[in-house]
Design a protein around this motif. Structure first.
Motif, PDB file in Angstrom:
ATOM      1  N   VAL A   1       0.847  -1.327  -0.052  1.00 25.09           N
ATOM      2  CA  VAL A   1       0.035  -0.056   0.042  1.00 25.09           C
ATOM      3  C   VAL A   1       0.787   1.342  -0.005  1.00 25.09           C
ATOM      4  N   PHE A   2       2.104   1.271   0.418  1.00 25.05           N
ATOM      5  CA  PHE A   2       3.045   2.220   0.484  1.00 25.05           C
ATOM      6  C   PHE A   2       3.393   2.812  -1.001  1.00 25.05           C
ATOM      7  N   ARG A   3       3.137   2.008  -2.036  1.00 23.21           N
ATOM      8  CA  ARG A   3       3.293   2.190  -3.328  1.00 23.21           C
ATOM      9  C   ARG A   3       2.351   3.415  -3.872  1.00 23.21           C
ATOM     10  N   TYR A   4       1.265   3.387  -3.352  1.00 22.55           N
ATOM     11  CA  TYR A   4       0.194   4.017  -3.754  1.00 22.55           C
ATOM     12  C   TYR A   4       0.164   5.467  -3.211  1.00 22.55           C
ATOM     13  N   ILE A   5      -0.076   6.406  -4.192  1.00 22.39           N
ATOM     14  CA  ILE A   5       0.135   7.947  -3.839  1.00 22.39           C
ATOM     15  C   ILE A   5      -1.037   8.220  -2.972  1.00 22.39           C
ATOM     16  N   THR A   6      -2.325   7.769  -3.222  1.00 26.62           N
ATOM     17  CA  THR A   6      -3.318   8.285  -2.427  1.00 26.62           C
ATOM     18  C   THR A   6      -3.272   7.723  -0.930  1.00 26.62           C
ATOM     19  N   PHE A   7      -2.737   6.628  -0.769  1.00 26.62           N
ATOM     20  CA  PHE A   7      -2.608   6.070   0.706  1.00 26.62           C
ATOM     21  C   PHE A   7      -1.161   7.049   1.398  1.00 26.62           C
ATOM     22  N   ARG A   8      -0.323   7.311   0.478  1.00 24.27           N
ATOM     23  CA  ARG A   8       0.724   7.952   1.342  1.00 24.27           C
ATOM     24  C   ARG A   8       0.307   9.485   1.499  1.00 24.27           C
TER      25      ARG A   8
ATOM     26  N   TRP B   1       6.967  10.449   3.792  1.00 27.84           N
ATOM     27  CA  TRP B   1       5.801   9.576   2.915  1.00 27.84           C
ATOM     28  C   TRP B   1       6.046   9.787   1.482  1.00 27.84           C
ATOM     29  N   ALA B   2       6.685  10.787   0.850  1.00 30.50           N
ATOM     30  CA  ALA B   2       7.031  11.101  -0.338  1.00 30.50           C
ATOM     31  C   ALA B   2       8.078  10.098  -0.914  1.00 30.50           C
ATOM     32  N   ASN B   3       8.175   9.677  -2.276  1.00 24.58           N
ATOM     33  CA  ASN B   3       9.148   9.276  -2.901  1.00 24.58           C
ATOM     34  C   ASN B   3      10.353  10.003  -3.040  1.00 24.58           C
ATOM     35  N   PRO B   4      11.458   9.568  -1.993  1.00 24.76           N
ATOM     36  CA  PRO B   4      12.699  10.386  -2.019  1.00 24.76           C
ATOM     37  C   PRO B   4      13.385  10.536  -3.331  1.00 24.76           C
ATOM     38  N   LEU B   5      13.322   9.544  -4.386  1.00 20.49           N
ATOM     39  CA  LEU B   5      13.879   9.703  -5.615  1.00 20.49           C
ATOM     40  C   LEU B   5      13.220  10.546  -6.709  1.00 20.49           C
ATOM     41  N   ASN B   6      11.919  11.376  -6.110  1.00 23.35           N
ATOM     42  CA  ASN B   6      11.002  12.043  -7.166  1.00 23.35           C
ATOM     43  C   ASN B   6      11.669  13.339  -7.103  1.00 23.35           C
ATOM     44  N   PRO B   7      12.366  13.901  -8.330  1.00 20.20           N
ATOM     45  CA  PRO B   7      13.087  15.271  -8.552  1.00 20.20           C
ATOM     46  C   PRO B   7      11.964  16.290  -8.025  1.00 20.20           C
ATOM     47  N   TYR B   8      10.619  16.172  -8.656  1.00 18.51           N
ATOM     48  CA  TYR B   8       9.609  17.280  -8.321  1.00 18.51           C
ATOM     49  C   TYR B   8       9.571  17.575  -6.987  1.00 18.51           C
ATOM     50  N   VAL B   9       9.611  16.675  -6.078  1.00 19.34           N
ATOM     51  CA  VAL B   9       9.540  16.761  -4.759  1.00 19.34           C
ATOM     52  C   VAL B   9      10.396  17.578  -4.141  1.00 19.34           C
ATOM     53  N   TRP B  10      11.543  17.570  -4.291  1.00 21.63           N
ATOM     54  CA  TRP B  10      12.830  17.928  -3.909  1.00 21.63           C
ATOM     55  C   TRP B  10      12.796  19.532  -4.516  1.00 21.63           C
ATOM     56  N   ILE B  11      12.552  19.694  -5.858  1.00 21.93           N
ATOM     57  CA  ILE B  11      12.550  21.092  -6.236  1.00 21.93           C
ATOM     58  C   ILE B  11      11.602  22.080  -5.513  1.00 21.93           C
ATOM     59  N   VAL B  12      10.220  21.729  -5.568  1.00 21.65           N
ATOM     60  CA  VAL B  12       9.382  22.271  -4.948  1.00 21.65           C
ATOM     61  C   VAL B  12       9.644  22.545  -3.339  1.00 21.65           C
TER      62      VAL B  12
ATOM     63  N   THR C   1       4.913  14.219 -11.627  1.00 23.63           N
ATOM     64  CA  THR C   1       3.970  15.072 -10.723  1.00 23.63           C
ATOM     65  C   THR C   1       3.077  14.734  -9.611  1.00 23.63           C
ATOM     66  N   GLY C   2       2.579  13.457  -9.952  1.00 23.87           N
ATOM     67  CA  GLY C   2       1.712  12.849  -9.063  1.00 23.87           C
ATOM     68  C   GLY C   2       2.021  12.793  -7.813  1.00 23.87           C
ATOM     69  N   GLU C   3       3.435  12.569  -7.607  1.00 23.74           N
ATOM     70  CA  GLU C   3       4.096  12.359  -6.125  1.00 23.74           C
ATOM     71  C   GLU C   3       4.002  13.903  -5.417  1.00 23.74           C
ATOM     72  N   LEU C   4       3.571  14.987  -5.967  1.00 24.32           N
ATOM     73  CA  LEU C   4       3.191  16.282  -5.328  1.00 24.32           C
ATOM     74  C   LEU C   4       2.126  16.378  -4.607  1.00 24.32           C
ATOM     75  N   ALA C   5       1.051  15.234  -4.988  1.00 25.21           N
ATOM     76  CA  ALA C   5       0.040  15.191  -4.307  1.00 25.21           C
ATOM     77  C   ALA C   5       0.389  14.820  -2.523  1.00 25.21           C
ATOM     78  N   VAL C   6       1.303  14.129  -2.445  1.00 24.07           N
ATOM     79  CA  VAL C   6       1.925  13.863  -1.175  1.00 24.07           C
ATOM     80  C   VAL C   6       2.270  14.794  -0.354  1.00 24.07           C
ATOM     81  N   LEU C   7       2.984  15.929  -1.119  1.00 22.71           N
ATOM     82  CA  LEU C   7       3.497  17.200  -0.637  1.00 22.71           C
ATOM     83  C   LEU C   7       2.384  18.221  -0.235  1.00 22.71           C
ATOM     84  N   CYS C   8       1.259  18.131  -1.090  1.00 23.89           N
ATOM     85  CA  CYS C   8       0.014  18.967  -0.787  1.00 23.89           C
ATOM     86  C   CYS C   8      -0.393  18.162   0.347  1.00 23.89           C
ATOM     87  N   GLY C   9      -0.487  17.218   0.482  1.00 20.76           N
ATOM     88  CA  GLY C   9      -1.148  16.527   1.696  1.00 20.76           C
ATOM     89  C   GLY C   9      -0.546  16.832   3.111  1.00 20.76           C
TER      90      GLY C   9
END
Length: 368
Positions: free
Chosen positions: A24-31, A98-109, A244-252
């Motif tokens: 379940v930790f792979r799902y963006i909605t759960f995280r 909770w975010a994917n640490p390999l996602n560059p969009y998360v780190w830029i934002v 960019t879907g990973e940014l939903a975690v940051l918004c959460g």
């Protein structure tokens, strides 16, 4: 960090029995849901300690403008500022977990958010130590913000690797894109800096800024999730931006930290957000809008922030050109105070406007 838990089942075969549960930790909605809860709990638990620490350090608290509403001088005197540190700490902890640490969009934002937060922190620090509403020199502050935004926009354009990454998508139209080329980096920087300062101007009453920020964050969390999903973006005919879907975690995480902060910022506020929070959160919204290619939608969903910023620009321009003021006081929330509206009336009515604008902005996803 939790995103990697599924890898434990590959490293340790004895844990394979938990593969279904950990998947379940792979799902963006759960995280994203986990980020909301974690952000809120962090601020709830550590908020009182942060407030007490800031009150002890600041003494007299945030200086109140003598040219502002006279009621503020009495009711808000002595309230500590830099409450944005509560939001940012909850945001960072929750996102890292909770975010994917390999996602560059998360780190830029996150870099934009913390960069703008540092600028705001320095501004708040100068105001508190000098006990003056004049903090960081405006021109120098804008230059630093612009530099951060330019670097972030350049990185986002390079990540896109697509002609649409340097174009401006027009809402309500399927394929209408205004191509800027590399000038888009300048446009994107303007959006980020403008968003940061617009939210900063909105932060003038207890709870006024944080709830519209939460509404905008929730809206862009949904947009990011859809834009980062090839199936949904194709169905809605919006630009697909992989990752960019990973940014939903940051918004959460913002939504959760914002809920925690609102507990302490509700009238009468125990702490003010300060430039530390307002600049950071505005810059975050601007950078997410750039990443998911919904820049104009940001102006709709964040219409309240735009209104506050425009009211200041119009007021200043009118006074310089004609010597007359359009509003009794700017930003516009102070205008309504001067008209006799109570602070709760202004705040709640502005919240309602934010919800309505968010619904209009989200409608652009389907009306094409």
């Amino acid at each position: 960090m939790f995103y990697w838990l599924i890898e434990l089942t590959n490293t340790f075969p004895s844990l394979s029995v938990f593969r279904g549960l950990l998947n379940v930790f792979r799902y963006i909605t759960f995280r994203t849901g986990g980020a909301v809860v974690t952000g809120a709990l962090f601020v709830f638990l550590f908020g009182p300690w942060i407030i007490d620490h800031l009150r002890l350090r600041q003494g007299k608290g945030q200086p109140i403008r003598t040219d502002g509403p006279q009621s503020h001088i009495i009711s808000k005197k002595g309230t500590p500022t830099m409450g944005g540190l509560m939001i940012l700490s909850g945001l960072v902890v929750s996102t890292v977990l909770w975010a994917n640490p390999l996602n560059p969009y998360v780190w830029i934002v996150l870099a934009v958010t913390l960069g703008f937060g540092f600028v705001g922190f320095y501004d708040d620090y100068l105001k508190v130590t000098k006990q003056s509403h004049s903090g960081f020199a405006g021109r120098a502050r804008l230059l630093i913000e612009a530099a951060i935004a330019l670097v972030a926009c350049y990185a986002l354009v390079r990540l896109g690797r697509d002609p649409s990454s340097t174009g401006l998508a027009i809402p309500f139209f399927k394929d209408l894109v205004i191509k800027f080329g590399w000038l888009y980096v300048l446009f994107g920087a303007f959006v980020i800096v403008g968003a940061g300062n617009a939210v900063n101007l909105t932060d003038g009453l207890d709870g006024l800024a944080i709830v519209p920020v939460m509404i905008a964050s929730a809206s862009f969390g949904l947009i990011a999730y859809l834009a980062g999903n090839a199936v949904f973006s194709d169905y809605l005919q919006i630009h697909y931006v992989a990752g960019t879907g990973e940014l939903a975690v940051l918004c959460g995480a913002v939504l959760g930290a914002g809920l925690g902060f609102l507990w302490f910022n509700a009238p009468p506020a125990s702490i003010f957000m300060g430039d530390t929070g307002s600049l950071a959160l505005g810059g975050m919204l601007g950078s997410i809008a750039i990443a998911v290619k919904h820049e104009i939608v940001l102006a709709v969903i964040g219409g309240l922030f735009v209104l506050e910023a425009v009211s200041v620009i119009v007021q200043v321009a009118s006074f310089k050109l004609t010597g007359k003021r359009i509003f009794r006081m700017a930003p516009i929330h102070h205008h309504f105070e001067q008209l006799g509206w109570t602070e709760p009336q202004i705040v709640i009515r502005f919240w309602i406007i934010s919800v309505m604008l968010a619904l209009v902005g989200l409608s652009t996803l389907k009306l094409r």
